[in-house]
Design a protein around this motif. Structure first.
Motif, short mmCIF file in Angstrom:
data_model
loop_
_atom_site.label_atom_id
_atom_site.label_comp_id
_atom_site.label_asym_id
_atom_site.label_seq_id
_atom_site.Cartn_x
_atom_site.Cartn_y
_atom_site.Cartn_z
N TYR A 95 6.19 0.91 12.24
CA TYR A 95 4.96 0.82 11.80
C TYR A 95 4.15 1.09 13.14
O TYR A 95 3.06 1.17 12.59
CB TYR A 95 4.66 -0.10 11.39
CG TYR A 95 3.48 -0.62 10.05
CD1 TYR A 95 3.64 0.18 9.48
CD2 TYR A 95 2.86 -1.30 9.86
CE1 TYR A 95 2.82 1.29 8.42
CE2 TYR A 95 1.26 -1.28 8.74
CZ TYR A 95 1.59 0.30 8.30
OH TYR A 95 0.53 0.24 7.23
N PHE A 100 -4.67 3.32 19.24
CA PHE A 100 -5.49 2.07 20.13
C PHE A 100 -5.34 1.09 19.69
O PHE A 100 -5.82 -0.11 20.19
CB PHE A 100 -7.09 2.64 19.20
CG PHE A 100 -6.94 1.98 18.14
CD1 PHE A 100 -7.33 1.34 17.27
CD2 PHE A 100 -6.35 2.58 16.37
CE1 PHE A 100 -7.16 0.63 16.05
CE2 PHE A 100 -6.51 3.12 15.17
CZ PHE A 100 -6.92 1.25 15.16
N TRP A 228 -15.92 -5.76 4.35
CA TRP A 228 -14.04 -5.87 4.43
C TRP A 228 -13.87 -6.23 5.37
O TRP A 228 -13.96 -6.95 6.55
CB TRP A 228 -14.31 -4.13 4.46
CG TRP A 228 -12.80 -3.57 4.42
CD1 TRP A 228 -11.92 -4.48 3.17
CD2 TRP A 228 -11.34 -2.59 4.81
NE1 TRP A 228 -10.74 -4.14 3.14
CE2 TRP A 228 -10.77 -2.79 4.32
CE3 TRP A 228 -11.88 -2.37 6.51
CZ2 TRP A 228 -9.65 -1.75 5.06
CZ3 TRP A 228 -10.87 -1.61 6.73
CH2 TRP A 228 -9.52 -2.38 5.89
N HIS A 230 -11.05 -6.61 7.01
CA HIS A 230 -10.66 -6.15 8.08
C HIS A 230 -11.76 -6.10 9.42
O HIS A 230 -11.55 -6.98 10.57
CB HIS A 230 -9.94 -4.36 8.22
CG HIS A 230 -8.93 -5.01 7.91
ND1 HIS A 230 -7.06 -5.03 9.75
CD2 HIS A 230 -7.62 -5.05 6.98
CE1 HIS A 230 -7.04 -5.75 8.37
NE2 HIS A 230 -6.49 -5.44 6.99
N PRO A 335 -3.76 -6.61 14.38
CA PRO A 335 -3.32 -6.55 15.71
C PRO A 335 -4.91 -6.37 16.54
O PRO A 335 -4.36 -6.66 17.87
CB PRO A 335 -2.23 -5.29 16.18
CG PRO A 335 -2.66 -4.14 14.82
CD PRO A 335 -2.71 -4.92 13.62
N VAL A 336 -5.82 -6.09 16.18
CA VAL A 336 -7.03 -5.52 16.54
C VAL A 336 -8.04 -7.63 16.75
O VAL A 336 -7.80 -7.69 17.96
CB VAL A 336 -8.07 -5.13 15.98
CG1 VAL A 336 -9.16 -4.53 16.64
CG2 VAL A 336 -7.36 -3.67 15.99
N GLY A 378 1.28 -1.32 13.00
CA GLY A 378 0.07 -1.47 12.40
C GLY A 378 -0.54 -2.97 11.99
O GLY A 378 -1.15 -3.52 11.69
N THR A 379 0.47 -3.67 11.60
CA THR A 379 0.76 -4.65 11.37
C THR A 379 1.86 -5.60 12.17
O THR A 379 2.54 -4.93 12.25
CB THR A 379 1.02 -5.31 9.80
OG1 THR A 379 1.79 -4.14 9.23
CG2 THR A 379 -0.85 -4.28 8.91
N TRP A 385 6.31 -4.36 1.45
CA TRP A 385 6.15 -2.53 0.49
C TRP A 385 7.32 -2.35 0.74
O TRP A 385 7.48 -1.67 0.23
CB TRP A 385 4.67 -2.14 1.93
CG TRP A 385 4.47 -1.46 1.44
CD1 TRP A 385 4.20 0.15 1.47
CD2 TRP A 385 3.73 -1.31 -0.17
NE1 TRP A 385 3.20 1.01 1.02
CE2 TRP A 385 2.67 0.13 0.09
CE3 TRP A 385 2.88 -1.86 -1.04
CZ2 TRP A 385 1.83 0.58 -1.32
CZ3 TRP A 385 2.09 -2.03 -1.61
CH2 TRP A 385 1.76 -0.36 -2.38
N ASP A 453 -2.83 -4.37 -3.91
CA ASP A 453 -1.46 -4.17 -4.80
C ASP A 453 0.00 -4.56 -4.36
O ASP A 453 1.66 -4.39 -4.96
CB ASP A 453 -1.01 -2.59 -4.24
CG ASP A 453 -1.85 -2.06 -2.81
OD1 ASP A 453 -2.01 -3.27 -1.65
OD2 ASP A 453 -1.87 -1.05 -2.41
N SER A 500 -8.71 -3.53 -2.43
CA SER A 500 -7.71 -4.01 -1.27
C SER A 500 -7.06 -5.64 -0.86
O SER A 500 -5.54 -5.58 -1.87
CB SER A 500 -7.43 -3.02 0.04
OG SER A 500 -9.22 -3.29 1.10
N PHE A 519 -13.97 5.73 12.39
CA PHE A 519 -14.17 5.53 11.08
C PHE A 519 -15.00 5.46 9.84
O PHE A 519 -15.47 5.11 10.07
CB PHE A 519 -13.14 4.25 10.57
CG PHE A 519 -11.90 3.53 11.37
CD1 PHE A 519 -10.93 4.20 11.78
CD2 PHE A 519 -11.72 2.49 12.82
CE1 PHE A 519 -9.92 3.59 12.96
CE2 PHE A 519 -11.03 2.44 13.68
CZ PHE A 519 -9.99 2.79 13.76
N TRP A 579 -4.60 5.49 1.80
CA TRP A 579 -3.22 5.05 1.98
C TRP A 579 -2.60 6.05 2.04
O TRP A 579 -0.97 5.32 2.87
CB TRP A 579 -3.07 3.78 1.19
CG TRP A 579 -4.18 2.69 1.02
CD1 TRP A 579 -4.76 2.16 -0.11
CD2 TRP A 579 -5.42 1.72 1.92
NE1 TRP A 579 -5.98 1.88 0.08
CE2 TRP A 579 -6.37 1.11 1.51
CE3 TRP A 579 -5.56 1.48 3.33
CZ2 TRP A 579 -7.47 0.48 2.25
CZ3 TRP A 579 -5.94 1.32 3.85
CH2 TRP A 579 -7.43 0.81 2.87
#
Ligand code: LAN
Length: 727
Positions: A95, A100, A228, A230, A335-336, A378-379, A385, A453, A500, A519, A579
């Motif tokens: 993934y 970054f 949000w 995140h 991960p951040v 990213g995760t 999914w 979702d 989300s 972003f 997405w």
């Protein structure tokens, strides 16, 4: 910390023995890579096809009988893809994409006194070398992006921390690009922050990230719990670290980096002037004048902040970090935040603490070795999914009924059963969380976040497996499905759309305070056609099987959601994807939703407009191809090449809309079949996903689930069209 290593100048060959890497899959789909050192261990734990595929090794599978029909092609596709299913029933996957995340892992570990194994370190170095831009040697915000100060400054630093010599050709070239782009002074806010933690950027060069906001009353419209998820989950530990002005102790590497990262003398830099200095190559969302004014006021507050107030605010941020760690088994949301939380725990609890050790264990959940080396994902995976799409594809196409596939589907159902969250978070209201009871998340149950979702796709997949197949047990009870429905119903926004993770909690003007620069649309939740569709299609399928549960609520929810989808349609016909890339992705979802309420090509002007738009975008070779830049610029931008996965989405869109003319569908099908390899697989093409407008992210399992789904569906659909035209 690491001895400088003699790194080859070329990264094309692995720096470690690839026959020794193994993916361990346990605990509900948790995956971690291990390097097996002895020959005995190697024999006891042989490499399987999942390991080999993701390491880029040839599976040496025989050629399958060439497919003559779309269904045969789908079947061949699954004959291959079944080899990538793990023993626990899910399909692990890489993934990657964002560039970054790895620097955060390297810098965050370094400042917390945590190391990597030598093999991990070598393969991380190799990954970064392989991902350096072939022309200028820099890195972008994601793997396909142009070089930026954010990407180049952070990845350069990561390589140095990992022990690469400053005179290594990769670093010499990257440094020249970094300096050409303005040097590290012009790095965007999050870059400034990471470099400040490492003590190679002065805290005075950062706009304030005061923890005091956490002490404000919750009802304020700009209180951070309304942001949000995140953004706020990253802001919590950042505000702690800013509050204590955490910085690594000086050492030789730090003194050297202060020279390398800047074209000018580090000690001559006037830091307050750097706060809003962001390279043009990086800037996507410039600050508003209001945000700049607030920053001036906050910066003056920094000079007169009251120590007891600061302490109370730092303590509050710490408390929220602990709650998040405990809610997620130290995965944290992503991960951040994971690495920022680790630094907080290292600072407050120390390296002997249990929290520190737990963070070290779970750090591996994000690390993934691919054929170019080791990356940070990213995760902690995209488990749910991927299970969601392929299982629905198999059931809808009838491939699930084949004897050869039954066991695989049973395992997938067991996985889904275990992945559903059965309780609310351990710390629920105290950490500003939304309910999780009955939900599925994007990756594993342990990570523990409801995604609207993912709950929809998880429920649909479960319903399909349990109700459309004769051979499956009813593992997920009716009550648990109702819980999933309750959670989804709780997530509808007043305009009818679904966001989300949560309801939209804050006002739209909060976006004027977006501090990230790189972003877009990150300050609050927004509604998305993709999320909305997954929710309402799952409700519709649920309703067919359980027609007595909250019927009116479900009906109202679907109707309201359709209104939102109508409003979100672009005048030319498509929907913008947030997405996946981009219009083809979201249009596929939206047209599926419209078909639920009988809006199809023949009956609805909207559906027709969307189909006509897509058909106009079909290329001479029968496929579709859209660049990730469509998401940045919010208008259709052609990709240089036709993309197989997007072709599947476009053809699926036409089928959802019951497009009456076979030709565009047949041409799309032919393109997808022509790209299939003799073993039934499809080669990797351009990156498939995106987030926050600018950052592309990889969904490599899509190249199996979507062609299998589309081809199997098209086989039936084209036969029906033919039957209709001859009758
Ligand atoms: C994801 C991945 C999955 C994605 C979908 C389920 C596809 C989407 O429909 C809803 C949003 C969600 C869950 C999503 C949100 C943002 C994520 C978590 C990511 C794109 C994966 C990585 C990204 C995260 C923000 C990356 C970390 C970076 C920061 C800017 C904090």
């Amino acid at each position: 910390m690491y001895n400088p290593v003699d790194i080859p100048h070329s990264a094309s060959q692995p720096f470690t023995d690839y026959s020794r890497w193994r993916l361990l899959v346990n605990d509900g789909g948790r995956h971690t890579w291990h390097y097996v050192r002895t020959d005995e261990e190697c024999e006891a734990w042989p490499q399987n096809s999942v390991d080999k595929f993701w390491l880029g090794m040839d599976l040496k599978l025989p050629a399958l009988p060439p497919a003559k029909t779309p269904l045969e092609a789908a079947r061949n596709g699954y004959t291959f893809y079944k080899n990538l299913q793990s023993h626990d029933g899910h399909w692990p996957g890489e993934y990657g994409g964002p560039m970054f995340l790895l620097p955060g892992f390297v810098i965050g570990s370094y400042v917390s006194g945590m190391t990597f194994t030598n093999e991990e370190r070598l393969e991380m170095i190799r990954y970064l070398m392989n991902r350096a831009h072939p022309e200028d040697g820099g890195w972008g915000i994601h793997v396909e992006g142009h070089s930026t100060v954010f990407g180049t400054g952070l990845n350069y630093t990561a390589l140095r921390v990992l022990g690469v010599d400053a005179e290594h050709p990769t670093l010499v070239k990257a440094r020249a690009t970094l300096h050409k782009l303005g040097g590290a002074c012009a790095i965007p806010a999050w870059g400034k922050f990471w470099l400040s933690l490492l003590n190679v950027y002065d805290w005075e060069g950062n706009n304030p990230v005061p923890p005091e906001f956490w002490l404000l009353p919750d009802w304020l419209p700009f209180h951070p719990h309304r942001w949000w998820i995140h953004t706020r989950t990253v802001y919590v530990p950042m505000s702690y670290l800013y509050g204590v002005k955490f910085k690594m102790e000086e050492n030789d590497l730090i003194l050297s980096l202060r020279k390398e990262l800047y074209p000018q003398d580090y000690y001559s830099i006037y830091w307050p002037d750097q706060r809003n200095n962001v390279s043009k190559a990086d800037l996507y969302a410039p600050h508003t004048a209001l945000f700049d004014m607030i920053n001036v006021a906050l910066a003056s507050y920094e000079y007169c902040s009251l120590p007891p107030l600061r302490k109370a605010a730092v303590d509050r941020a710490y408390e929220l970090v602990v709650l998040e760690d405990e809610n997620t088994g130290y995965q944290t949301l992503g991960p951040v935040s994971k690495m920022f939380n680790l630094i907080v725990r290292a600072h407050r609890d120390g390296p002997e603490s249990d929290a520190y050790k737990q963070h070290e264990i779970k750090r591996h959940d994000f690390m993934w070795i691919g054929k170019e080396g080791m990356m940070v994902c990213g995760t902690n995976g995209s488990q749910l999914w991927d299970v969601g799409f392929i299982t629905q594809a198999l059931v809808e196409t009838g491939l699930a009924e084949l004897e050869e596939n039954k066991e695989s589907l049973l395992k997938a159902l067991q996985w889904l059963d275990e992945a559903q969250m059965l309780e609310d978070p351990k710390h629920y209201h105290t950490s500003y969380r939304h309910t999780t009871k009955g939900a599925w998340g994007f990756s594993t149950k342990e990570q523990g976040y409801t995604v609207s979702d993912c709950t929809g796709e998880g429920l649909k997949a479960t319903l399909y497996l349990q109700h459309h197949l004769a051979f499956t047990p009813k593992l997920v009870s009716e009550r648990r499905m109702c819980d999933a429905v309750d959670t989804m119903l709780s997530l509808q926004n007043p305009n009818g759309g679904f966001a989300s993770y949560e309801l939209i909690r804050g006002p739209a003007w909060l976006e004027w305070l977006n501090p990230a620069e790189v972003f877009g649309d990150i300050m609050i939740e927004y509604c998305y056609p993709e999320c909305t569709t997954s929710v309402i299609t799952s409700l519709a399928i649920f309703r067919k099987h359980y027609p007595h549960y909250r019927v009116n609520d479900i009906d109202k929810t679907i109707r309201k959601a359709i209104k939102y989808l109508h409003a979100a349609q672009y005048p030319e016909g498509p929907w913008l994807g947030s997405w996946g890339i981009c219009f083809t992705y979201a249009t596929q979802f939206a047209l599926e939703s419209l078909s639920l309420v009988g809006e199809t090509y023949e009956t609805s002007e909207r559906s027709r407009r969307a189909c006509d738009f897509l058909v106009r975008k079909q290329r001479a070779d029968g496929g579709w191809g859209e660049s990730y830049k469509s998401c940045e610029q919010m208008k259709w931008i052609e990709h240089a090449e036709t993309q197989m996965v997007q072709t599947c989405w476009a053809v699926m869109s036409l089928m959802y809309a019951q497009y009456p003319y076979p030709e565009p569908i047949e041409r799309g099908v032919r393109l997808v079949m022509s790209r299939q390899l003799p073993d039934g697989s499809w080669p990797q093409e351009a990156i498939e996903g995106v987030f926050n407008k600018t950052c592309a992210i990889a969904y490599p399992n899509f190249k199996f689930s979507f062609p299998i789904w589309m081809l199997g569906k098209a086989d039936k659909y084209l036969a029906e069209l033919k039957a209709r035209s001859t009758s």
